[in-house]
Design a protein around this motif. Structure first.
Motif, PDB file in Angstrom:
ATOM      1  N   GLY A 148       0.829  -1.199   0.000  1.00  0.00           N
ATOM      2  CA  GLY A 148       0.000   0.000   0.000  1.00  0.00           C
ATOM      3  C   GLY A 148       0.867   1.253   0.000  1.00  0.00           C
ATOM      4  N   LEU A 149       0.647   2.139  -0.980  1.00  0.00           N
ATOM      5  CA  LEU A 149       1.440   3.366  -1.091  1.00  0.00           C
ATOM      6  C   LEU A 149       0.678   4.600  -0.633  1.00  0.00           C
ATOM      7  N   GLY A 150      -0.565   4.415  -0.181  1.00  0.00           N
ATOM      8  CA  GLY A 150      -1.371   5.554   0.251  1.00  0.00           C
ATOM      9  C   GLY A 150      -2.187   6.123  -0.886  1.00  0.00           C
ATOM     10  N   ALA A 151      -3.223   6.877  -0.522  1.00  0.00           N
ATOM     11  CA  ALA A 151      -4.102   7.517  -1.507  1.00  0.00           C
ATOM     12  C   ALA A 151      -4.687   6.505  -2.487  1.00  0.00           C
ATOM     13  N   GLY A 152      -4.911   5.277  -2.000  1.00  0.00           N
ATOM     14  CA  GLY A 152      -5.522   4.255  -2.840  1.00  0.00           C
ATOM     15  C   GLY A 152      -4.581   3.600  -3.826  1.00  0.00           C
ATOM     16  N   GLN A 153      -3.291   3.960  -3.794  1.00  0.00           N
ATOM     17  CA  GLN A 153      -2.337   3.381  -4.734  1.00  0.00           C
ATOM     18  C   GLN A 153      -1.712   2.113  -4.151  1.00  0.00           C
ATOM     19  N   GLU A 154      -1.494   1.129  -5.015  1.00  0.00           N
ATOM     20  CA  GLU A 154      -0.888  -0.130  -4.607  1.00  0.00           C
ATOM     21  C   GLU A 154       0.204  -0.531  -5.592  1.00  0.00           C
ATOM     22  N   LEU A 155       1.170  -1.289  -5.093  1.00  0.00           N
ATOM     23  CA  LEU A 155       2.300  -1.717  -5.915  1.00  0.00           C
ATOM     24  C   LEU A 155       2.465  -3.227  -5.768  1.00  0.00           C
ATOM     25  N   LEU A 156       2.474  -3.927  -6.888  1.00  0.00           N
ATOM     26  CA  LEU A 156       2.690  -5.367  -6.902  1.00  0.00           C
ATOM     27  C   LEU A 156       4.192  -5.645  -6.947  1.00  0.00           C
ATOM     28  N   SER A 157       4.695  -6.458  -6.001  1.00  0.00           N
ATOM     29  CA  SER A 157       6.123  -6.727  -5.922  1.00  0.00           C
ATOM     30  C   SER A 157       6.401  -8.216  -5.946  1.00  0.00           C
ATOM     31  N   ASN A 158       7.609  -8.564  -6.363  1.00  0.00           N
ATOM     32  CA  ASN A 158       8.041  -9.960  -6.380  1.00  0.00           C
ATOM     33  C   ASN A 158       8.630 -10.331  -5.032  1.00  0.00           C
ATOM     34  N   LEU A 159       8.161 -11.418  -4.452  1.00  0.00           N
ATOM     35  CA  LEU A 159       8.644 -11.880  -3.163  1.00  0.00           C
ATOM     36  C   LEU A 159       9.857 -12.778  -3.358  1.00  0.00           C
ATOM     37  N   ILE A 160      10.986 -12.434  -2.693  1.00  0.00           N
ATOM     38  CA  ILE A 160      12.213 -13.226  -2.786  1.00  0.00           C
ATOM     39  C   ILE A 160      12.243 -14.291  -1.699  1.00  0.00           C
ATOM     40  N   ASP A 161      11.958 -13.899  -0.459  1.00  0.00           N
ATOM     41  CA  ASP A 161      11.873 -14.854   0.635  1.00  0.00           C
ATOM     42  C   ASP A 161      11.017 -14.254   1.744  1.00  0.00           C
ATOM     43  N   VAL A 162      10.631 -15.110   2.685  1.00  0.00           N
ATOM     44  CA  VAL A 162       9.742 -14.672   3.767  1.00  0.00           C
ATOM     45  C   VAL A 162      10.096 -15.428   5.044  1.00  0.00           C
ATOM     46  N   SER A 163       9.979 -14.742   6.187  1.00  0.00           N
ATOM     47  CA  SER A 163      10.170 -15.364   7.490  1.00  0.00           C
ATOM     48  C   SER A 163       8.940 -15.062   8.337  1.00  0.00           C
ATOM     49  N   ARG A 164       8.976 -15.447   9.594  1.00  0.00           N
ATOM     50  CA  ARG A 164       7.853 -15.154  10.484  1.00  0.00           C
ATOM     51  C   ARG A 164       7.793 -13.689  10.882  1.00  0.00           C
ATOM     52  N   GLN A 165       8.885 -12.973  10.645  1.00  0.00           N
ATOM     53  CA  GLN A 165       8.948 -11.582  11.101  1.00  0.00           C
ATOM     54  C   GLN A 165       9.184 -10.586   9.981  1.00  0.00           C
ATOM     55  N   GLY A 166       9.326 -11.052   8.753  1.00  0.00           N
ATOM     56  CA  GLY A 166       9.618 -10.112   7.682  1.00  0.00           C
ATOM     57  C   GLY A 166       9.730 -10.786   6.339  1.00  0.00           C
ATOM     58  N   LEU A 167      10.259 -10.038   5.375  1.00  0.00           N
ATOM     59  CA  LEU A 167      10.372 -10.559   4.021  1.00  0.00           C
ATOM     60  C   LEU A 167      11.388  -9.736   3.228  1.00  0.00           C
ATOM     61  N   GLN A 168      11.787 -10.285   2.095  1.00  0.00           N
ATOM     62  CA  GLN A 168      12.636  -9.582   1.149  1.00  0.00           C
ATOM     63  C   GLN A 168      11.945  -9.588  -0.204  1.00  0.00           C
ATOM     64  N   LEU A 169      11.949  -8.454  -0.878  1.00  0.00           N
ATOM     65  CA  LEU A 169      11.246  -8.365  -2.146  1.00  0.00           C
ATOM     66  C   LEU A 169      12.125  -7.753  -3.225  1.00  0.00           C
ATOM     67  N   ASP A 170      11.699  -7.946  -4.452  1.00  0.00           N
ATOM     68  CA  ASP A 170      12.378  -7.421  -5.633  1.00  0.00           C
ATOM     69  C   ASP A 170      11.412  -6.479  -6.347  1.00  0.00           C
ATOM     70  N   MET A 171      11.896  -5.270  -6.691  1.00  0.00           N
ATOM     71  CA  MET A 171      11.007  -4.288  -7.320  1.00  0.00           C
ATOM     72  C   MET A 171      11.789  -3.368  -8.253  1.00  0.00           C
ATOM     73  N   ARG A 172      11.060  -2.685  -9.121  1.00  0.00           N
ATOM     74  CA  ARG A 172      11.690  -1.702 -10.004  1.00  0.00           C
ATOM     75  C   ARG A 172      12.293  -0.573  -9.176  1.00  0.00           C
ATOM     76  N   ALA A 173      13.469  -0.129  -9.550  1.00  0.00           N
ATOM     77  CA  ALA A 173      14.200   0.864  -8.760  1.00  0.00           C
ATOM     78  C   ALA A 173      13.434   2.176  -8.616  1.00  0.00           C
ATOM     79  N   GLU A 174      12.671   2.549  -9.627  1.00  0.00           N
ATOM     80  CA  GLU A 174      11.968   3.833  -9.600  1.00  0.00           C
ATOM     81  C   GLU A 174      10.473   3.676  -9.316  1.00  0.00           C
ATOM     82  N   ALA A 175      10.066   2.484  -8.851  1.00  0.00           N
ATOM     83  CA  ALA A 175       8.632   2.242  -8.646  1.00  0.00           C
ATOM     84  C   ALA A 175       8.050   3.142  -7.559  1.00  0.00           C
ATOM     85  N   THR A 176       8.823   3.367  -6.499  1.00  0.00           N
ATOM     86  CA  THR A 176       8.380   4.221  -5.400  1.00  0.00           C
ATOM     87  C   THR A 176       9.600   4.608  -4.579  1.00  0.00           C
ATOM     88  N   ASP A 177       9.427   5.572  -3.689  1.00  0.00           N
ATOM     89  CA  ASP A 177      10.538   6.000  -2.842  1.00  0.00           C
ATOM     90  C   ASP A 177      10.884   4.899  -1.842  1.00  0.00           C
TER      91      ASP A 177
END
Length: 257
Positions: A142-171
């Motif tokens: 969720g990016l706010g103001a109703g905007q959403e970004l679909l990202s690729n999930l690299i790995d996930v744990s019980r407390q977090g995750l790592q993702l892959d995304m376009r460099a300029e997709a968002t701040d």
């Protein structure tokens, strides 16, 4: 050569989500035994002075066969007809079970019955696992103001995750937050959760970045859902049943939260 072993987990504290149905135990252990992993063999009560052994062979009728490393005759003799806790660590997780009615064959190999209490245990809260190859499984930020970004999930744990995304997709900045994120698979989705960005770096492609995140002030439901996601993937992968990994997900079906 030093062989690393790991102590057992207290069975009373083990989550039932780690437990494997007895009918699946042989299939799971058979795959792991092909790698000949190292096992630590412990007393039921006294966990000092464990025996180190290599997993050699598994047979549905004869049981499990282990080759002890530098055992003494007294040590082997004391094992006969006893029950022991076996702990095996491999790339896919930590396996723990009770080996019953132990025998020692004429060549000094350790033999025990097929276990009925196999547990597949995640070794630590931060232990991250790769997600299944499933095009329907998505992470939405969720990016706010109703905007959403679909990202690729690299790995996930019980407390977090790592993702892959376009460099300029968002701040993206270390210490920043993403709110109202969620997982989705077809008509089912997780509850919303918040992420705090911990670090980021350039991905394999110069136009992409890898972002490591931790859950930020998660609710009890979010913690349960992340635990359920990780356990479900670990269990399905151990059982070589990734095509139906999602059947045990505890998400709310078809709801917009």
């Amino acid at each position: 050569m030093s062989l690393q072993i790991f102590p057992p987990e207290v069975q009373k504290k083990l989550s039932q989500s780690f437990s494997v149905e007895a009918r699946h135990a042989f299939r799971i252990l058979e795959r792991e035994f092909q790698k000949h992993p190292v096992a630590g063999i412990y007393g039921l009560e006294n966990w000092s002075n464990p025996t180190i052994a290599l997993a050699i062979h598994i047979d549905p009728n004869q049981g499990l066969l282990f080759k002890p490393q530098d055992p003494s005759l007294t040590e082997l003799a004391n094992m006969i007809d006893s029950h022991k806790i076996f702990v095996i660590c491999t790339d896919t997780g930590k396996y723990q079970f009770t080996g019953k009615n132990i025998k020692i064959d004429s060549t000094g190999l350790i033999l025990c019955e097929m276990p009925t209490d196999l547990y597949v245990i995640q070794r630590r809260e931060s232990f991250r696992i790769a997600p299944p190859v499933d095009e329907s499984f998505k992470l939405i930020i969720g990016l706010g103001a109703g905007q959403e970004l679909l990202s690729n999930l690299i790995d996930v744990s019980r407390q977090g995750l790592q993702l892959d995304m376009r460099a300029e997709a968002t701040d993206v900045s270390a210490g920043g937050y993403w709110h109202t994120c969620y997982f989705e698979r077809l008509s089912s989705r997780s509850a919303n959760f918040n992420l705090q960005i911990k670090h980021f770096y350039q991905g394999n492609d110069i136009s992409r970045i890898r972002v490591g995140c931790e859950l930020y002030e998660p609710t009890k439901q979010t913690l349960k859902e992340f635990e359920n996601i990780v356990d479900t993937i670990v269990r399905a992968r151990a059982m070589s049943n990734m095509k139906k990994w999602y059947l045990d997900l505890s998400w709310w079906m078809g709801q917009n939260l």
